[in-house]
Design a protein around this motif. Sequence first.
Motif, PDB file in Angstrom:
ATOM      1  N   ARG A 165     -23.108   8.778  14.802  1.00 13.59           N
ATOM      2  CA  ARG A 165     -22.937   9.975  13.972  1.00 13.59           C
ATOM      3  C   ARG A 165     -22.036  10.932  14.727  1.00 13.59           C
ATOM      4  N   HIS A 166     -20.977  11.358  14.066  1.00 15.50           N
ATOM      5  CA  HIS A 166     -20.023  12.260  14.709  1.00 15.50           C
ATOM      6  C   HIS A 166     -20.502  13.709  14.635  1.00 15.50           C
ATOM      7  N   PRO A 167     -20.182  14.469  15.680  1.00 13.51           N
ATOM      8  CA  PRO A 167     -19.447  14.100  16.897  1.00 13.51           C
ATOM      9  C   PRO A 167     -20.308  13.247  17.836  1.00 13.51           C
ATOM     10  N   ARG A 168     -19.702  12.236  18.415  1.00 16.79           N
ATOM     11  CA  ARG A 168     -20.388  11.351  19.349  1.00 16.79           C
ATOM     12  C   ARG A 168     -19.522  11.176  20.595  1.00 16.79           C
ATOM     13  N   GLU A 169     -20.164  10.864  21.702  1.00 12.84           N
ATOM     14  CA  GLU A 169     -19.435  10.698  22.955  1.00 12.84           C
ATOM     15  C   GLU A 169     -18.618   9.406  22.924  1.00 12.84           C
ATOM     16  N   LYS A 170     -17.440   9.439  23.519  1.00 17.97           N
ATOM     17  CA  LYS A 170     -16.594   8.262  23.622  1.00 17.97           C
ATOM     18  C   LYS A 170     -15.923   8.285  24.981  1.00 17.97           C
ATOM     19  N   THR A 171     -16.198   7.275  25.787  1.00 23.14           N
ATOM     20  CA  THR A 171     -15.611   7.207  27.123  1.00 23.14           C
ATOM     21  C   THR A 171     -14.146   6.815  26.992  1.00 23.14           C
ATOM     22  N   CYS A 172     -13.248   7.740  27.306  1.00 23.12           N
ATOM     23  CA  CYS A 172     -11.825   7.502  27.112  1.00 23.12           C
ATOM     24  C   CYS A 172     -11.062   8.651  27.760  1.00 23.12           C
ATOM     25  N   ALA A 173      -9.904   8.348  28.344  1.00 20.61           N
ATOM     26  CA  ALA A 173      -9.097   9.413  28.941  1.00 20.61           C
ATOM     27  C   ALA A 173      -8.531  10.352  27.876  1.00 20.61           C
ATOM     28  N   GLY A 174      -8.281   9.849  26.664  1.00 19.39           N
ATOM     29  CA  GLY A 174      -7.957  10.720  25.549  1.00 19.39           C
ATOM     30  C   GLY A 174      -6.523  11.210  25.467  1.00 19.39           C
ATOM     31  N   GLY A 175      -5.553  10.394  25.865  1.00 24.70           N
ATOM     32  CA  GLY A 175      -4.158  10.832  25.795  1.00 24.70           C
ATOM     33  C   GLY A 175      -3.519  10.463  24.464  1.00 24.70           C
ATOM     34  N   LEU A 176      -2.946  11.453  23.770  1.00 25.31           N
ATOM     35  CA  LEU A 176      -2.240  11.218  22.517  1.00 25.31           C
ATOM     36  C   LEU A 176      -0.741  11.280  22.784  1.00 25.31           C
ATOM     37  N   ILE A 177      -0.058  10.142  22.654  1.00 24.11           N
ATOM     38  CA  ILE A 177       1.387  10.129  22.851  1.00 24.11           C
ATOM     39  C   ILE A 177       2.056  10.673  21.579  1.00 24.11           C
ATOM     40  N   PRO A 178       3.349  11.022  21.650  1.00 25.87           N
ATOM     41  CA  PRO A 178       4.018  11.599  20.472  1.00 25.87           C
ATOM     42  C   PRO A 178       3.910  10.748  19.218  1.00 25.87           C
ATOM     43  N   LYS A 179       3.980   9.418  19.347  1.00 29.70           N
ATOM     44  CA  LYS A 179       3.871   8.558  18.160  1.00 29.70           C
ATOM     45  C   LYS A 179       2.524   8.759  17.480  1.00 29.70           C
ATOM     46  N   THR A 180       1.459   8.890  18.264  1.00 30.26           N
ATOM     47  CA  THR A 180       0.132   9.101  17.688  1.00 30.26           C
ATOM     48  C   THR A 180       0.079  10.432  16.953  1.00 30.26           C
ATOM     49  N   ARG A 181       0.620  11.474  17.567  1.00 26.61           N
ATOM     50  CA  ARG A 181       0.614  12.789  16.919  1.00 26.61           C
ATOM     51  C   ARG A 181       1.439  12.768  15.635  1.00 26.61           C
ATOM     52  N   ALA A 182       2.545  11.999  15.635  1.00 28.89           N
ATOM     53  CA  ALA A 182       3.356  11.889  14.421  1.00 28.89           C
ATOM     54  C   ALA A 182       2.568  11.203  13.305  1.00 28.89           C
ATOM     55  N   LEU A 183       1.754  10.204  13.669  1.00 26.30           N
ATOM     56  CA  LEU A 183       0.924   9.538  12.667  1.00 26.30           C
ATOM     57  C   LEU A 183      -0.119  10.497  12.098  1.00 26.30           C
ATOM     58  N   VAL A 184      -0.708  11.319  12.964  1.00 21.07           N
ATOM     59  CA  VAL A 184      -1.679  12.310  12.493  1.00 21.07           C
ATOM     60  C   VAL A 184      -1.004  13.293  11.535  1.00 21.07           C
ATOM     61  N   GLU A 185       0.183  13.747  11.899  1.00 26.06           N
ATOM     62  CA  GLU A 185       0.910  14.680  11.043  1.00 26.06           C
ATOM     63  C   GLU A 185       1.302  14.035   9.724  1.00 26.06           C
ATOM     64  N   ALA A 186       1.607  12.730   9.751  1.00 27.93           N
ATOM     65  CA  ALA A 186       1.950  12.019   8.517  1.00 27.93           C
ATOM     66  C   ALA A 186       0.765  11.970   7.555  1.00 27.93           C
ATOM     67  N   LEU A 187      -0.428  12.128   8.080  1.00 33.62           N
ATOM     68  CA  LEU A 187      -1.628  12.180   7.238  1.00 33.62           C
ATOM     69  C   LEU A 187      -1.890  13.589   6.717  1.00 33.62           C
ATOM     70  N   GLY A 188      -0.991  14.513   7.044  1.00 31.66           N
ATOM     71  CA  GLY A 188      -1.144  15.887   6.584  1.00 31.66           C
ATOM     72  C   GLY A 188      -2.070  16.718   7.449  1.00 31.66           C
TER      73      GLY A 188
END
Length: 258
Positions: free
Chosen positions: A36-59
């Motif tokens: 159930r979100h928010p939930r913990e996720k073990t991850c360094a969490g880096g968003l590269i520009p391509k990822t951010r562009a995909l998020v923006e493409a979703l509005g």
Amino acid sequence: RVIVVGAGPAGAGTALALARRAPELAAATLLIDKARHPREKTCAGGLIPKTRALVEALGLAVAVPSVRVDHARIDVPGRRLVVRGHDLCRVIRRREFDAMLVAAAREAGVVVIEDARVVGLRRQGGEVCVDTEGGTHTAPIVVGADGSGSLVRRRLVPGPAGPMARAIMCDVPIVRTRWSGFAARRYDFDFLAVPRGVRGYGWVFPCLIDGEPHANVGVYALPPYDAVRMQAELRRLLTAIGVDELPRWRAFPIHCYA
């Protein structure tokens, strides 16, 4: 009807893309997750520009706390490399980022089912039955977005499993370190352990936890890996930034596949 198994960025992003492309699909899309979100996720969490562009493409915008990274420093045996740039990465916490995407999917009309661990999948005629701890759902299309160890892939897609890599990491408040990376908007990668048998690298990322600057420190390795050696390398990285005591760390598997 579409069932998406796994409500991390891949699953929530898929559900959002479907809803954006054909709004009438939103109510016919089930997004299922074991947590159930928010939930913990073990991850360094880096968003590269391509990822951010995909998020923006979703509005959407990355509307969670983040640290911008403009530079990278890479240590390899006998040499240090420096990459200078601008906005190479944004470091987020997956707990916050994933919850943002799930909330957006729900707002778009996607049916989100949480606390529903998938325990089985089977083909039945032209559909797939997805069994969860709370019941069974069926659809002609199922998307496996349930992580690198995907149960969907293992049950429905033939083929051998790949090796399993491993990572260990911890978070340290910047005030307890002498690391300059946070102030410099820099992330560091360390390959010095490769000659010692670690088939991977170490890292130090800047991040924010509850608004406080932290260093996210970790070691990643492909098999065969030595847990004692990985812990020693984590300790080495921490010592290099002025942390004398090994803080509480977490380990997690990363399944590889072909």
